[in-house]
Design a protein around this motif. Structure first.
Motif, mmCIF file in Angstrom:
data_model
loop_
_atom_site.group_PDB
_atom_site.id
_atom_site.type_symbol
_atom_site.label_atom_id
_atom_site.label_comp_id
_atom_site.label_asym_id
_atom_site.label_seq_id
_atom_site.Cartn_x
_atom_site.Cartn_y
_atom_site.Cartn_z
ATOM 1 N N PRO A 534 -3.072 7.637 -16.498
ATOM 2 C CA PRO A 534 -3.455 6.444 -15.716
ATOM 3 C C PRO A 534 -4.237 6.798 -14.456
ATOM 4 N N ARG A 535 -3.861 7.862 -13.759
ATOM 5 C CA ARG A 535 -4.565 8.201 -12.524
ATOM 6 C C ARG A 535 -6.003 8.639 -12.818
ATOM 7 N N ARG A 536 -6.188 9.445 -13.863
ATOM 8 C CA ARG A 536 -7.556 9.849 -14.202
ATOM 9 C C ARG A 536 -8.398 8.637 -14.590
ATOM 10 N N PHE A 537 -7.759 7.705 -15.292
ATOM 11 C CA PHE A 537 -8.470 6.479 -15.667
ATOM 12 C C PHE A 537 -8.884 5.706 -14.419
ATOM 13 N N ASN A 538 -7.953 5.552 -13.467
ATOM 14 C CA ASN A 538 -8.229 4.773 -12.253
ATOM 15 C C ASN A 538 -9.282 5.428 -11.366
ATOM 16 N N VAL A 539 -9.225 6.748 -11.262
ATOM 17 C CA VAL A 539 -10.091 7.459 -10.318
ATOM 18 C C VAL A 539 -11.459 7.765 -10.907
ATOM 19 N N THR A 540 -11.485 8.170 -12.186
ATOM 20 C CA THR A 540 -12.735 8.660 -12.777
ATOM 21 C C THR A 540 -13.330 7.720 -13.812
ATOM 22 N N TYR A 541 -12.497 7.300 -14.782
ATOM 23 C CA TYR A 541 -13.052 6.552 -15.923
ATOM 24 C C TYR A 541 -13.627 5.208 -15.493
ATOM 25 N N LEU A 542 -12.904 4.474 -14.659
ATOM 26 C CA LEU A 542 -13.407 3.172 -14.214
ATOM 27 C C LEU A 542 -14.728 3.317 -13.462
ATOM 28 N N LYS A 543 -14.843 4.376 -12.681
ATOM 29 C CA LYS A 543 -16.096 4.614 -11.953
ATOM 30 C C LYS A 543 -17.236 4.886 -12.925
ATOM 31 N N ASN A 544 -16.960 5.695 -13.969
ATOM 32 C CA ASN A 544 -17.992 5.996 -14.964
ATOM 33 C C ASN A 544 -18.388 4.751 -15.753
ATOM 34 N N ALA A 545 -17.437 3.806 -15.878
ATOM 35 C CA ALA A 545 -17.731 2.554 -16.596
ATOM 36 C C ALA A 545 -18.360 1.522 -15.669
ATOM 37 N N ASN A 546 -18.588 1.900 -14.417
ATOM 38 C CA ASN A 546 -19.199 1.002 -13.420
ATOM 39 C C ASN A 546 -18.332 -0.235 -13.176
ATOM 40 N N ILE A 547 -16.999 -0.028 -13.140
ATOM 41 C CA ILE A 547 -16.053 -1.101 -12.797
ATOM 42 C C ILE A 547 -15.423 -0.698 -11.468
ATOM 43 N N ASN A 548 -15.752 -1.426 -10.425
ATOM 44 C CA ASN A 548 -15.330 -1.057 -9.066
ATOM 45 C C ASN A 548 -14.398 -2.086 -8.438
ATOM 46 N N ASP A 549 -13.779 -2.941 -9.235
ATOM 47 C CA ASP A 549 -12.869 -3.964 -8.733
ATOM 48 C C ASP A 549 -11.513 -3.325 -8.422
ATOM 49 N N PRO A 550 -11.059 -3.330 -7.163
ATOM 50 C CA PRO A 550 -9.777 -2.685 -6.819
ATOM 51 C C PRO A 550 -8.568 -3.363 -7.437
ATOM 52 N N THR A 551 -8.733 -4.572 -7.962
ATOM 53 C CA THR A 551 -7.601 -5.269 -8.594
ATOM 54 C C THR A 551 -7.440 -4.890 -10.067
ATOM 55 N N LYS A 552 -8.279 -3.983 -10.555
ATOM 56 C CA LYS A 552 -8.211 -3.583 -11.960
ATOM 57 C C LYS A 552 -7.942 -2.094 -12.061
ATOM 58 N N ASP A 553 -6.933 -1.753 -12.842
ATOM 59 C CA ASP A 553 -6.585 -0.350 -13.069
ATOM 60 C C ASP A 553 -5.971 -0.220 -14.443
ATOM 61 N N PHE A 554 -5.352 0.930 -14.734
ATOM 62 C CA PHE A 554 -4.801 1.162 -16.068
ATOM 63 C C PHE A 554 -3.784 0.095 -16.443
#
Length: 626
Positions: A534-554
């Protein structure tokens, strides 16, 4: 005699009088100040008096006192020992009050040996004082000094006037709006308390700040009283928070109305084993109680009888926790709570402090529960921690987690980003299972291969490991999309490789983190599993997917799953059972009667717009489904 107007400690101007009167004006809380022609008193060094009682071991200091041989069977020990922290100056200040407690225990043991009542303990002149006690002494000395000056018959009495700037500064200090600079009366009072051993707190700590606020309030009350005396008015009532302390009453603990029995004299650290034996909480929860008791006693300076704990102590504990750095025992090993706070503040970039929600849900809640148990078992007449919480205005406005939109799902599962190698590893399977089953990260990470099994012909995830609560244990039918993408083939391959869990790497990482947490006494149920995938998804994957909404995470996968069930028309009872929620409605008892077939139909009703499964199947070399 000629008189010159000078500024006094009280913010008034009076005539310069005899040197002994001037000395008393600057005495302030009974701490003498060096003035021309007036010698100062040398108080000596505390180490010289207690050298054999203060020991250093492993960079930390301990109070030590040998127990007479004849009393060892009664006390069950050969010597008393108590940690005083890693700071030498604070250890020296705390030593007298700790030794006083040791001597009181020895007196009680002597009384038990001889059959004679123990003498009423006299409060140590160096015992640690609360902010209220320090403020009260300051107010008493200020008013006594004003009375003596008036009794001297000086013609300058009544000619003074309040300094508005000084009064304004005191009001800011009393409200906690500023703590620097300190006016001389406040600084002298703090110096007296510190040098005489009555103040354990270092500048900048919560205890120090609380003492400053109380002293400023005491100064304001003293100035108001002096003004009324100038007008010939009687003294106003002393505020409740500055009510004079009665040392005689404190020296007679047996007369306290809060003592309901012998156990009322025990500190929380000695009561805790009995509480844990009766409540039998889980290992992580028991460690939370142990941590809170340690934090409370370190914040107070020493273990204190439970009957002496008041709301003032609970509030002080809350204030101290608000300044406590997160992971304090890891970041400042060997330090007490107060030492860690001071060390953190001394850093160029201090570590973040404990979260308000954590303080309310864990630290303060555990203290309230423990003291509530003491009240229920007649150790104390009431619970002094009731209602003590951290009030956070920002909590109400905190944005909740949001679902992933169709556009988000398109980005997240784009074949070029999601499966560029044409295969699915643990991270990809974690995302898919999160979306199509709604499992919590800790539930997925602990999922055993044997827990992916058929029930009445339906392939299910059986959530049966350590879970958030009893309602979390459940069956979740596997969505056909996961089967089409090869879930059963993955389970078979893992079995063949000798693995036991659906996510072997994730599970191993979490268990390693758990072992380290248990070693440090800080483990909490399942807190360690969200650190990895989950942390790698929140920190890296979402950024690579160009999703920068802080209310969205794993965790938004679980929210998207729950919303999908609601949009598909699945009834609340079935949806709550699938998601592992404890239903509090009157019909909750019937939820467990939901058939596996009905839950399978509910899961299969899910449809996620924006998720291009055909493109995903193609990238994995699978045939498209007609």
């Amino acid at each position: 005699m000629d008189f010159d107007l000078v500024r006094t400690a009280g913010g008034k101007s009076i005539a310069r009088e005899a040197p002994e009167i001037l000395q008393k004006r600057c005495y302030c809380s009974l701490f003498p100040v060096s003035l021309p022609g007036i010698p100062s008193r040398n108080r000596g060094n505390g180490m010289a008096r207690h050298g054999s009682n203060l020991q250093s071991k492993g960079g930390r200091y301990f109070a030590r006192l040998a127990v007479p041989k004849e009393l060892q069977p009664i006390l069950g020990k050969k010597e008393f020992s108590q940690a005083l922290g890693a700071d030498h100056a604070q250890a020296v200040r705390r030593l007298p009050s700790v030794l006083d407690g040791f001597y009181q225990d020895i007196d009680a043991a002597k009384a038990k040996l001889t059959g004679k009542p123990a003498p009423a303990p006299r409060p140590s002149p160096k015992r640690l004082l609360s902010p209220t006690e320090i403020g009260t002494r300051h107010l008493q000395s200020r008013l006594a000094l004003d009375t003596e000056i008036r009794d001297s018959g000086s013609p300058a009495i009544g000619l003074g006037f309040p300094d508005e700037d000084y009064v304004s500064q005191l009001r800011d200090l009393a409200a906690g709006r500023i703590f620097d600079p300190l006016p001389s009366p406040i600084a002298l009072a703090l110096e007296w308390a510190s040098k005489s051993g009555n103040l354990q707190d270092a500048p900048g700590t919560s205890g120090w700040n609380a003492t400053v606020r109380v002293l400023a309030r005491a100064e304001l009350v003293a100035i108001e009283t002096e003004m009324l005396r100038d007008e010939g008015e009687p003294d106003p009532p002393i505020p409740a928070d500055l009510t004079p302390v009665n040392p005689a009453a404190e020296a007679q603990p047996a007369t306290s109305a809060r003592i309901l029995g012998p156990d009322s004299l025990l500190p929380l650290s000695e009561i805790l084993p009995r509480f844990l034996a009766e409540r039998r909480p889980s290992g992580p929860t028991a460690r939370e109680y142990e941590t809170v008791v340690r934090q409370f006693e370190e914040a107070m300076g020493e273990p204190m009888p439970v009957h002496t704990i008041t709301r003032r102590h609970a509030v002080r504990f809350k204030d101290t926790l608000l300044e406590t750095p997160s992971s304090a025992t890891k970041r400042f090993p060997g330090m007490t709570l107060l030492d860690a706070i001071a060390a953190n503040k001394a850093r160029k970039e201090p570590f973040p402090c404990l979260d308000a929600k954590t303080l309310n849900d864990k630290n303060l809640s555990r203290l309230k529960t423990l003291l509530g148990w003491c009240a229920s078992n007649d150790l104390i007449p009431d619970n002094p921690a009731t209602g003590i919480r951290v009030e956070t205005a920002e909590k109400a406005g905190k944005a909740p987690r949001e679902d992933f939109t169709p556009g988000d799902l398109t980005k997240l599962f784009a074949p070029a980003l999601f499966a560029p190698a044409g295969t699915l590893d643990e991270s990809q399977w974690a995302m898919l299972i999160g979306l199509f089953s709604g499992l919590r990260p800790s539930e997925a990470a602990q999922m055993k291969l044997d827990s992916v099994r058929h029930e009445r012909g339906v392939l299910c995830f059986s959530v049966e490991e350590e879970t958030k609560n009893r309602g979390s244990r459940r069956l979740v039918p596997v969505h056909s999309t996961l089967i089409e993408l090869g879930l059963e083939r993955r389970v078979a391959a893992l079995r063949k490789a000798g693995e036991t869990h659906l996510f072997p790497i994730w599970y191993a990482q979490g268990m390693k983190a758990k072992a380290e947490a248990e070693k440090n006494g800080s483990a909490t149920l399942n807190q360690y599993f969200p650190r990895f995938i989950p942390r790698r998804f929140n920190v890296t994957y979402l950024k690579n997917a160009n999703i920068n909404d802080p209310t969205k995470d794993f965790y938004s996968f679980r929210h998207t799953f729950k919303t999908g069930l609601r949009k598909s028309g699945v009834d609340k009872g079935t949806a709550d059972y699938i998601c592992g929620h404890t239903d509090q409605s009157a019909g909750a008892v019937y939820v467990h009667g939901v058939s596996i077939e009905a839950m399978k139909a509910a899961v299969e009703s899910l449809h996620f717009d924006g998720l291009d499964l055909d493109a995903l199947r193609k990238s994995l070399g699978l045939s498209a489904v007609a």
